[in-house]
Design a protein around this motif. Structure first.
Motif, mmCIF file in Angstrom:
data_model
loop_
_atom_site.group_PDB
_atom_site.id
_atom_site.type_symbol
_atom_site.label_atom_id
_atom_site.label_comp_id
_atom_site.label_asym_id
_atom_site.label_seq_id
_atom_site.Cartn_x
_atom_site.Cartn_y
_atom_site.Cartn_z
ATOM 1 N N GLY A 39 0.805 -1.217 0.000
ATOM 2 C CA GLY A 39 0.000 0.000 0.000
ATOM 3 C C GLY A 39 0.834 1.260 0.000
ATOM 4 N N LYS A 40 2.080 1.165 -0.428
ATOM 5 C CA LYS A 40 2.983 2.312 -0.363
ATOM 6 C C LYS A 40 2.609 3.423 -1.339
ATOM 7 C CE LYS A 40 6.956 2.199 1.234
ATOM 8 N NZ LYS A 40 8.367 2.096 1.562
ATOM 9 N N LYS A 41 1.792 3.114 -2.329
ATOM 10 C CA LYS A 41 1.401 4.134 -3.295
ATOM 11 C C LYS A 41 0.138 4.877 -2.866
ATOM 12 C CE LYS A 41 3.824 2.111 -7.052
ATOM 13 N NZ LYS A 41 4.771 2.921 -7.687
ATOM 14 N N LYS A 42 -0.391 4.537 -1.707
ATOM 15 C CA LYS A 42 -1.602 5.187 -1.213
ATOM 16 C C LYS A 42 -1.242 6.300 -0.232
ATOM 17 C CE LYS A 42 -4.806 1.327 -1.452
ATOM 18 N NZ LYS A 42 -5.734 0.522 -0.663
ATOM 19 N N PRO A 43 -2.012 7.368 -0.217
ATOM 20 C CA PRO A 43 -1.732 8.437 0.748
ATOM 21 C C PRO A 43 -2.027 8.031 2.192
ATOM 22 C CG PRO A 43 -3.669 8.957 -0.565
ATOM 23 C CD PRO A 43 -3.078 7.721 -1.142
ATOM 24 N N ILE A 44 -2.796 6.983 2.384
ATOM 25 C CA ILE A 44 -3.164 6.545 3.729
ATOM 26 C C ILE A 44 -2.172 5.518 4.280
ATOM 27 C CG2 ILE A 44 -4.649 4.643 2.985
ATOM 28 C CD1 ILE A 44 -6.619 5.550 5.169
ATOM 29 N N TYR A 45 -1.065 5.284 3.592
ATOM 30 C CA TYR A 45 -0.099 4.247 3.966
ATOM 31 C C TYR A 45 0.360 4.402 5.411
ATOM 32 C CZ TYR A 45 4.321 1.767 4.356
ATOM 33 O OH TYR A 45 5.339 0.960 4.780
ATOM 34 N N THR A 46 0.270 3.307 6.136
ATOM 35 C CA THR A 46 0.766 3.221 7.505
ATOM 36 C C THR A 46 1.551 1.913 7.609
ATOM 37 O OG1 THR A 46 -1.227 4.338 8.260
ATOM 38 C CG2 THR A 46 0.094 3.252 9.930
ATOM 39 N N PRO A 47 2.801 1.955 8.072
ATOM 40 C CA PRO A 47 3.615 0.733 8.086
ATOM 41 C C PRO A 47 3.047 -0.400 8.939
ATOM 42 C CG PRO A 47 4.987 2.653 8.449
ATOM 43 C CD PRO A 47 3.574 3.125 8.490
ATOM 44 N N SER A 48 2.310 -0.071 9.984
ATOM 45 C CA SER A 48 1.827 -1.109 10.893
ATOM 46 C C SER A 48 0.448 -1.646 10.530
ATOM 47 C CB SER A 48 1.789 -0.562 12.319
ATOM 48 O OG SER A 48 0.909 0.539 12.381
ATOM 49 N N VAL A 49 -0.129 -1.145 9.429
ATOM 50 C CA VAL A 49 -1.457 -1.586 9.001
ATOM 51 C C VAL A 49 -1.360 -2.063 7.553
ATOM 52 C CG1 VAL A 49 -3.854 -0.882 8.635
ATOM 53 C CG2 VAL A 49 -2.562 0.078 10.526
ATOM 54 N N ASP A 50 -2.050 -3.137 7.258
ATOM 55 C CA ASP A 50 -2.067 -3.662 5.892
ATOM 56 C C ASP A 50 -3.012 -2.801 5.053
ATOM 57 O OD1 ASP A 50 -1.915 -5.123 3.616
ATOM 58 O OD2 ASP A 50 -2.954 -6.882 4.393
ATOM 59 N N THR A 51 -2.453 -1.848 4.319
ATOM 60 C CA THR A 51 -3.261 -0.937 3.502
ATOM 61 C C THR A 51 -3.196 -1.279 2.021
ATOM 62 O OG1 THR A 51 -1.407 0.594 3.349
ATOM 63 C CG2 THR A 51 -2.999 0.983 5.106
ATOM 64 N N GLY A 52 -2.613 -2.412 1.686
ATOM 65 C CA GLY A 52 -2.367 -2.756 0.293
ATOM 66 C C GLY A 52 -3.579 -3.267 -0.454
ATOM 67 N N ASP A 53 -3.378 -3.455 -1.750
ATOM 68 C CA ASP A 53 -4.422 -3.921 -2.650
ATOM 69 C C ASP A 53 -4.144 -5.361 -3.075
ATOM 70 O OD1 ASP A 53 -5.728 -1.396 -2.735
ATOM 71 O OD2 ASP A 53 -4.207 -0.685 -4.130
ATOM 72 N N PHE A 54 -5.133 -5.957 -3.728
ATOM 73 C CA PHE A 54 -4.979 -7.299 -4.274
ATOM 74 C C PHE A 54 -4.288 -7.209 -5.634
ATOM 75 C CE2 PHE A 54 -8.402 -7.848 -1.284
ATOM 76 C CZ PHE A 54 -8.198 -9.116 -0.781
ATOM 77 N N VAL A 55 -3.445 -8.187 -5.929
ATOM 78 C CA VAL A 55 -2.749 -8.231 -7.215
ATOM 79 C C VAL A 55 -2.927 -9.625 -7.810
ATOM 80 C CG1 VAL A 55 -0.546 -8.014 -8.402
ATOM 81 C CG2 VAL A 55 -1.043 -6.547 -6.459
ATOM 82 N N VAL A 56 -3.381 -9.658 -9.058
ATOM 83 C CA VAL A 56 -3.525 -10.908 -9.798
ATOM 84 C C VAL A 56 -2.472 -10.897 -10.904
ATOM 85 C CG1 VAL A 56 -5.052 -12.318 -11.210
ATOM 86 C CG2 VAL A 56 -5.998 -10.958 -9.343
ATOM 87 N N VAL A 57 -1.609 -11.900 -10.912
ATOM 88 C CA VAL A 57 -0.555 -12.003 -11.925
ATOM 89 C C VAL A 57 -0.893 -13.169 -12.844
ATOM 90 C CG1 VAL A 57 1.907 -12.305 -12.335
ATOM 91 C CG2 VAL A 57 1.140 -11.122 -10.287
ATOM 92 N N VAL A 58 -0.937 -12.896 -14.143
ATOM 93 C CA VAL A 58 -1.205 -13.945 -15.130
ATOM 94 C C VAL A 58 0.023 -14.118 -16.022
ATOM 95 C CG1 VAL A 58 -3.702 -13.653 -15.132
ATOM 96 C CG2 VAL A 58 -2.318 -12.292 -16.679
ATOM 97 N N ASN A 59 0.072 -15.224 -16.729
ATOM 98 C CA ASN A 59 1.187 -15.581 -17.620
ATOM 99 C C ASN A 59 2.510 -15.676 -16.867
ATOM 100 O OD1 ASN A 59 -0.354 -15.783 -19.988
ATOM 101 N ND2 ASN A 59 -0.283 -13.573 -20.271
ATOM 102 N N ALA A 60 2.489 -16.291 -15.706
ATOM 103 C CA ALA A 60 3.708 -16.437 -14.911
ATOM 104 C C ALA A 60 4.741 -17.306 -15.618
ATOM 105 C CB ALA A 60 3.374 -17.036 -13.548
#
Length: 143
Positions: A39-60
């Motif tokens: 979640g480092k690209k979000k303005p609400i980023y806090t190191p102690s809270v999981d603020t991240g998004d889901f990522v789906v990777v295809v064609n691995a």
């Protein structure tokens, strides 16, 4: 007096992103994915809270490694018993389980704590172009 806003777990909104790994360099792609999961690209980023998004990777299975890493880069695991070390080259890992190659690269770029396990659960990796997350309407992410 101005204060810094600290994110709370309930306030976080999560988006879904789709990354196509076709002809992408593993390390460069993994750093971007790790930043999104944290979640480092979000303005609400806090190191102690999981603020991240889901990522789906295809064609691995079509991921690229630079240099001679397909033959030279080794991944190790240990069973815990004496003499129980196993090693596999990156080239063989791509053939057997291409999803694990990306998952291990991203895991190494996340913090080494309990929060990283929650972040890693938001990473969905698939060898081919198909994935079961169409209902979430993931946004295509160019890396």
């Amino acid at each position: 007096m101005k204060t810094t806003k600290v994110a709370k777990k309930e306030e976080v909104t999560r988006d879904w992103f789709l990354v196509d790994a076709d002809n992408k360099v593993l390390g460069r792609m993994a750093t971007e994915i790790a930043n999104i999961l944290r979640g480092k690209k979000k303005p609400i980023y806090t190191p102690s809270v999981d603020t991240g998004d889901f990522v789906v990777v295809v064609n691995a299975e079509k991921i690229q490694l630079t240099g001679n890493k397909l033959a030279d880069k080794m991944y190790y695991s240990h069973s815990g018993f004496p003499g129980g070390i196993k090693s596999i080259a990156a080239g063989k890992l791509i053939e057997k389980k291409p999803e694990d190659l990306i998952r291990k690269a991203v895991k190494g770029m996340l913090p080494k704590n309990k929060l990283a396990r929650h972040m890693l659960k938001k990473l969905k990796v698939y060898a081919g172009p198909a994935h079961p997350h169409e209902a979430q309407q993931p946004k295509t992410l160019e890396i």
